[in-house]
Design an enzyme around this catalytic site. Structure first.
Site, short mmCIF file in Angstrom:
data_model
loop_
_atom_site.label_atom_id
_atom_site.label_comp_id
_atom_site.label_asym_id
_atom_site.label_seq_id
_atom_site.Cartn_x
_atom_site.Cartn_y
_atom_site.Cartn_z
N SER A 181 26.16 -36.07 47.16
CA SER A 181 27.47 -35.50 47.49
C SER A 181 28.44 -35.59 46.32
CB SER A 181 28.08 -36.21 48.71
OG SER A 181 29.07 -35.40 49.32
N SER A 185 32.83 -33.65 53.27
CA SER A 185 31.80 -33.17 52.35
C SER A 185 30.72 -32.32 53.00
CB SER A 185 31.14 -34.36 51.63
OG SER A 185 31.96 -34.79 50.57
N LYS A 237 29.95 -28.92 51.53
CA LYS A 237 28.97 -28.61 50.49
C LYS A 237 27.78 -27.82 51.03
CE LYS A 237 30.39 -32.48 47.53
NZ LYS A 237 31.27 -33.32 48.34
#
Length: 446
Positions: free
Chosen positions: A130, A66, A69
């Site tokens: 997230s 993640s 991102k």
């Protein structure tokens, strides 16, 4: 007699210790040994200069989960700044974003199919919690589809010179988790970057859009408060102050976890006017699925301690400092034959924390041997590399080995009048004739 001898011996020993202490002090003034970071790859840089303070397999291509991102954030904030997107713009939730958002085994906030949410709401859910469904919805808003957004991610990575990378989605999930709706790659693919690339992305993100830290540093916030969809979001970066492993000075940036990528963290912290960026990829020695919750925070703390306890940023030269070699550059057709050279910018280096006056290795490279008049003060004519004498060989995150600053002229030089130029040309002619005659006479006797 024995007592007297013991006293003399003790005095000699004390003197020896004192003298050895004087000899040892330079070594003690150097940075401590680098930490042993238990991760597949790691890097620590000073943010303002990009100087690498620690590196372990930093150019190895690995899963980033993640932390992907961060690229979403960069592209979104760029769209906001360019006026292509507004914080209160509405985003309609597609079947794809809805289906992923309902998976409670993943980081998510619940999104209703066909309902509209603001860009601000989805951005905060993505940056703080997230939220994967939110990331997909934003990618569709910006590019029309996640597949097209992946193309934007790839283009931006090349533009920012992030090095080797692979993007297959906007979330960082393994494509296998996308429930058969993946649009790029196979169902087993996952996003990859290097630790160096992640550090460069973090540096660009904070330099270009410093407001990112206002969101990244939020520890807790409710999503859609006052509605049936309310959910309490807690930041997964547990190094933020007041969270589980809270540390003062930490204000970002992004975690990531998958079985493939392991426990990952890109962190940033500021202390004593120095900001650093750290990255750990698979913070468990590359073994297992990385379920030890403190691993990435433990290894990050090692690097933060090392950076803050051993280094500082020091201004080693001010703009306008005279350059020594060469001191001047020749001026063609000017009222003066030469003009002086000075540094065009302040020069800052990362140095061991006990450093006083830094000893430097400087090297000047001029674009040309001369410059044509008229010359304006501050005209850039070359560059100077600035490095510490006997410094480390880690270099900078952008791949350069030393700091480079411009070298500029220190004064205006007017163009000489036609009469002066004519005299100069005549002088040059006769000088040439003299050389020709001299060489000819020498030839007679050789």
């Amino acid at each position: 007699m024995k007592k007297f001898t013991k006293k003399i011996g003790a005095m000699l020993m004390a003197g020896t210790i004192a003298i050895s202490g004087l000899w040892m002090s330079p070594s003690l003034a150097q940075a401590a040994d680098a930490p042993n970071v238990n991760a597949s790859a790691a890097i620590l840089i000073e943010e303002s200069t990009g100087k690498i303070l620690y590196s372990k397999d930093a150019d190895k291509l690995l899963g980033i989960a993640s932390m992907t991102k961060m690229m979403d954030e960069y592209i979104l904030l760029e769209q906001i700044h360019d006026g292509k997107l507004k914080w209160d713009d509405k985003v309609k939730i597609s079947e794809y974003a809805h289906k992923i958002s309902q998976d409670t085994t993943l980081s998510n906030v619940p999104l209703r199919l066909g309902e509209e949410y603001t860009v601000q709401e989805l951005y905060e859910a993505m940056a703080i919690y997230s939220a994967n469904g939110a990331a997909i919805a934003l990618s569709e808003k910006i590019a029309g589809s996640e597949g097209k957004f992946v193309e934007m991610m790839d283009k931006k990575a090349k533009e920012l010179k992030l090095g080797e990378h692979k993007f297959v989605n906007s979330t960082g999930l393994n494509n296998e988790d996308l429930k058969g709706m993946e649009q790029v790659g196979t169902d087993k693919d996952e996003n990859q970057m290097t630790a160096r690339g992640m550090a460069k992305l973090a540096q660009h993100l904070m330099d270009d859009y410093p407001e990112v830290l206002k969101t990244a540093s939020i520890t807790k916030k409710d999503f859609r408060p006052g509605t049936p969809d309310r959910i309490a979001m807690s930041n997964w970066n547990w190094l933020l102050p007041r969270l589980i492993y809270g540390r003062e000075g930490v204000d970002g940036l992004k975690t990531g976890t998958t079985d493939y990528a392991g426990m990952c963290l890109t962190a940033t912290a500021k202390q004593n006017d120095m900001r650093v960026i750290s990255v750990v990829l698979h913070a468990n020695g590359g073994k297992g699925s990385g379920q030890h919750n403190s691993a990435r925070f433990d290894e990050t703390n090692k690097m933060l301690d090392y950076g803050f306890n051993n280094f500082k940023v020091q201004e080693v030269a001010k703009a306008g400092t005279a350059v020594k070699d060469p001191k001047t550059i020749n001026v063609v057709k000017g009222k003066e034959d030469t003009v002086g050279l000075v540094t065009g910018e302040n020069a800052k280096l990362v140095v061991p924390i006990s450093t006083g006056d830094a000893k430097l290795d400087n090297k000047v490279s001029l674009k040309e041997k001369s410059i044509d008049a008229p010359v304006k003060k501050g005209t850039e004519v070359g560059t100077m590399t600035v490095a510490l004498k006997n410094g480390d060989k880690l270099g900078y995150v952008d791949g350069t080995e030393a700091l480079t600053i411009p070298v500029v002229t220190n004064a205006n030089v007017e163009e000489a009048g036609w009469f002066s130029q004519s005299l100069s040309a005549i002088g040059g002619f006769f000088q040439g004739v003299g050389t020709y005659v001299s060489d000819g006479v020498k030839g007679w006797f050789n």
